[in-house]
Design a protein around this motif. Structure first.
Motif, PDB file in Angstrom:
ATOM      1  N   TYR A  65      55.064  32.452  25.213  1.00 31.65           N
ATOM      2  CA  TYR A  65      54.088  31.491  24.694  1.00 31.65           C
ATOM      3  C   TYR A  65      53.492  32.088  23.429  1.00 31.65           C
ATOM      4  O   TYR A  65      53.164  33.286  23.398  1.00 31.65           O
ATOM      5  N   SER A  85      55.542  26.484  25.784  1.00 32.16           N
ATOM      6  CA  SER A  85      54.397  25.747  25.264  1.00 32.16           C
ATOM      7  C   SER A  85      54.759  24.286  25.029  1.00 32.16           C
ATOM      8  O   SER A  85      55.903  23.947  24.743  1.00 32.16           O
ATOM      9  N   VAL A 116      46.018  24.269  26.529  1.00 33.35           N
ATOM     10  CA  VAL A 116      46.548  25.641  26.540  1.00 33.35           C
ATOM     11  C   VAL A 116      46.308  26.280  27.903  1.00 33.35           C
ATOM     12  O   VAL A 116      47.210  26.924  28.477  1.00 33.35           O
ATOM     13  N   ASP A 122      48.717  24.926  30.380  1.00 31.57           N
ATOM     14  CA  ASP A 122      50.047  25.527  30.196  1.00 31.57           C
ATOM     15  C   ASP A 122      50.121  26.906  30.844  1.00 31.57           C
ATOM     16  O   ASP A 122      51.102  27.250  31.519  1.00 31.57           O
TER      17      ASP A 122
END
Length: 641
Positions: free
Chosen positions: A499, A521, A558, A561
């Protein structure tokens, strides 16, 4: 019998050049990496094709058309077990081939009589533009745009001359054009300009009511409807979020957008059009192409970012337009003294600009083979197309004669290296080249002074795009790839998920070239972050609540994720100058400056409690140095057990 033999020879040379362009394009592509944007969009297309959506599986600011267009390449990769890199290149070559077949058919109809000879050189140039000259940008949206829309521009000019085509052919051309124009709203500008001109010429408000334009309208309307039905998250979530935050991230002042020699070449091409317009036979065609050029330039400026690929369509059509005007003037000859003097003035001014602003002369020192090959092409075309003293000349004989000129000049410049005149090598080499060219032109051209002028004009006219395309091939690909990062991935991240916290796309090319390394991502990069950080610097009265909502929306994604994908390694950009995190201001009419913003991802993201919780499993491992800049590039964090 002799004429038939010469025709067969010219056919052989023509098809050999086309095959050579395809072969050279494959060779060039095999030696350079896939463009990061293309790699990411292919990945987003794959996720969409497998049932993903714009928010949970990827978060992309581009409209869905480019993802739909990449479906065949993704399917080719899956069904035939070939690499995605080879699949996209074969697919782009196929699109270009279809477009070239249609364009060649239209050009054979457009050019008649003594101008018929222009159709093949222009097709060779168009094949080079489609396949060879994109280099690192092959498969980009703007590169595909020209392949899809060039037949439409030629068809519009052909119809303006009073000709008609079969409805079936017009529908095919309209369908291809609609795929290009629909990729971005900005791409519709050339279509609108050309159709306004068409209505003006026909003096009929419904002149746009043609098979090709109706097809474009139907396809684009169907596409928009399909997006509402199948990708509503893009319409109602991504687009409203991207509009304020994506544009400001990469937004630059006008002087920065003009900071490319190739943009000035586009302006010079428009000037060349106005100079040539009174004498050119193909006024409709040159006007349509000029309007397309203006439309593509407006598209570049309205997007307010200096990404070179966004100028690609404008540059390419400018090169084609220059070749058309140049070739038509060659065949027409220079009948009037005022035209002769005007062209000399334009050529001299352009030569001064090129010598002062470009590094064209450095090619003589760094890449002499490339430098002299350019002269071979220009001089061969000039002598072959100008009116001859006697019978029509063989292209092979002309090429041989010009090759001797270039070889002699190459030997001459080697000799200059051994003398005190080396500092003036460029000037004396050019003088030697044109002296030999003038001698040859006096033997074969009907008017020697016309041939010399047109040879000189041809050299300076295409010097800027020559150096631009050389830059794309030799320099640009190296900017985006870092050996130290690659080495770390190869040694540590095989069979691992990764990532990236970055404001430029560095992740997805590595996935394509280094198997078993998987970026997880939903972003290609944080394209919205620049705007979220820079807005208070540019707009003092901006709404902080709106900005905070946009910031938390990003950080929550984020954090999600990190919780769901659980990447093994996270790479955090720690460079001092981060792309899109620069404050760029216009200092004066011709000057601007860019200052980096001090920014720390972890500090910024940790203001959100969801991220703080998601980040707990990660610990610092090492810092990767940037290979070229020799400064910290990425801090590497690894997920704990």
């Amino acid at each position: 019998m002799q004429a038939a033999s010469k025709c067969r020879l010219n056919n052989f040379i023509f098809f050999s050049l086309i095959i050579g362009i395809y072969s050279a394009a494959f060779f060039v592509q095999s030696r350079i990496n896939l463009n990061p944007d293309v790699a990411w969009l292919l990945e987003a297309s794959r996720r969409l094709l497998h049932g993903g959506n714009y928010t949970k599986d990827f978060f992309e600011n581009n409209p869905p058309m480019i993802l739909y267009l990449y479906f065949p390449a993704v399917l080719l990769n899956q069904f035939f077990s070939i690499s995605i890199i080879l699949a996209i290149r074969l697919y782009v070559f196929f699109i270009a081939t279809v477009s070239l077949f249609i364009c060649y058919d239209l050009m054979k109809r457009i050019f008649s009589g003594q101008y018929q000879v222009l159709s093949r050189p222009l097709l060779i140039l168009l094949a080079s533009i489609f396949l060879l000259l994109p280099f690192y940008e092959l498969g980009q949206r703007d590169q595909l745009l020209l392949s899809f829309t060039m037949p439409y521009f030629l068809l519009a000019a052909y119809q303006l001359e009073g000709h008609s085509v079969k409805s079936r052919d017009a529908v095919v051309i309209g369908f291809l054009a609609s795929l290009g124009f629909a990729m971005k709203p900005f791409f519709l500008i050339p279509l609108v300009l050309v159709e306004i001109y068409y209505i003006f010429c026909q003096k009929n408000l419904f002149a746009w009511f043609r098979d090709d334009v109706i097809t474009i309208i139907i396809v684009i309307t169907s596409y928009v409807t399909m997006v509402f039905l199948f990708n509503p998250d893009y319409i109602f979530l991504v687009a409203p979020y991207a509009w304020p935050w994506c544009r400001l991230s990469a937004q630059l002042p006008l002087v920065a957008l003009l900071n490319f020699e190739i943009i000035y070449f586009c302006f010079l091409t428009i000037l060349f059009y106005f100079i040539q317009y009174p004498t050119t036979k193909y006024k409709k065609l040159s006007t349509v192409l000029t309007l397309a050029l203006i439309g593509f330039l407006l598209s570049y400026f309205l997007q307010k970012s200096s990404y070179l690929y966004r100028s690609w369509a404008a540059v390419s059509i400018a090169v084609f337009l220059c070749a058309l005007l140049y070739g038509a003037q060659l065949r027409n000859g220079i009948a009037k003294k005022i035209t002769f003097l005007t062209l000399w003035f334009f050529t001299g001014t352009l030569a001064g600009i090129i010598y002062y602003f470009t590094s064209f002369n450095t090619l003589l020192a760094s890449q002499p083979e490339f430098f002299f090959a350019y002269f071979v092409v220009i001089f061969t075309v000039t002598l072959f197309a100008t009116k001859s003293k006697d019978e029509p000349r063989s292209l092979l004989n002309i090429f041989g004669l010009v090759f001797i000129i270039a070889l002699s000049s190459y030997c001459f410049t080697l000799l200059l290296r051994r003398t005190d005149l080396i500092s003036y090598r460029f000037f004396f080499t050019m003088l030697f080249l044109f002296s030999l060219f003038g001698l040859c032109a006096s033997k074969v051209a009907k008017r020697t002074k016309d041939a010399i002028l047109m040879g000189f004009l041809g050299v300076v006219l295409f010097a800027i795009p020559l150096y631009h395309f050389y830059f794309l091939y030799a320099v640009a690909p190296k900017i985006y790839f870092d050996a130290n990062l690659v080495n770390f991935l190869q040694k540590n991240a095989v069979n691992q998920s990764v990532y990236f916290f970055a404001t430029c796309n560095v992740a997805f090319p590595y996935e394509d070239y280094y198997k078993n390394i998987k970026p997880v991502s939903r972003f290609s990069f944080f394209w919205m972050l620049g705007a979220l950080v820079k807005e208070p610097y540019y707009f003092k009265d901006a709404d902080p609540k709106r900005r905070l909502a946009g910031k938390n929306f990003l950080i929550d994604m984020v954090a999600e994720d990190l919780n769901t994908q659980k990447p093994t390694y996270v790479f955090v950009d720690v460079m001092q100058r981060k792309i899109n995190l620069l404050l760029t201001n216009q200092v004066s009419l011709w000057k601007y400056d860019s200052k980096p913003i001090k920014f720390n991802y972890l500090t910024y993201f940790s203001e959100n409690p969801n991220f703080v919780q998601a980040w707990k499993p990660y610990h610092y491992v090492t810092t990767i140095q940037h290979e070229r800049l020799n400064e910290p590039y990425f801090d590497v964090y690894k997920r704990g057990t």
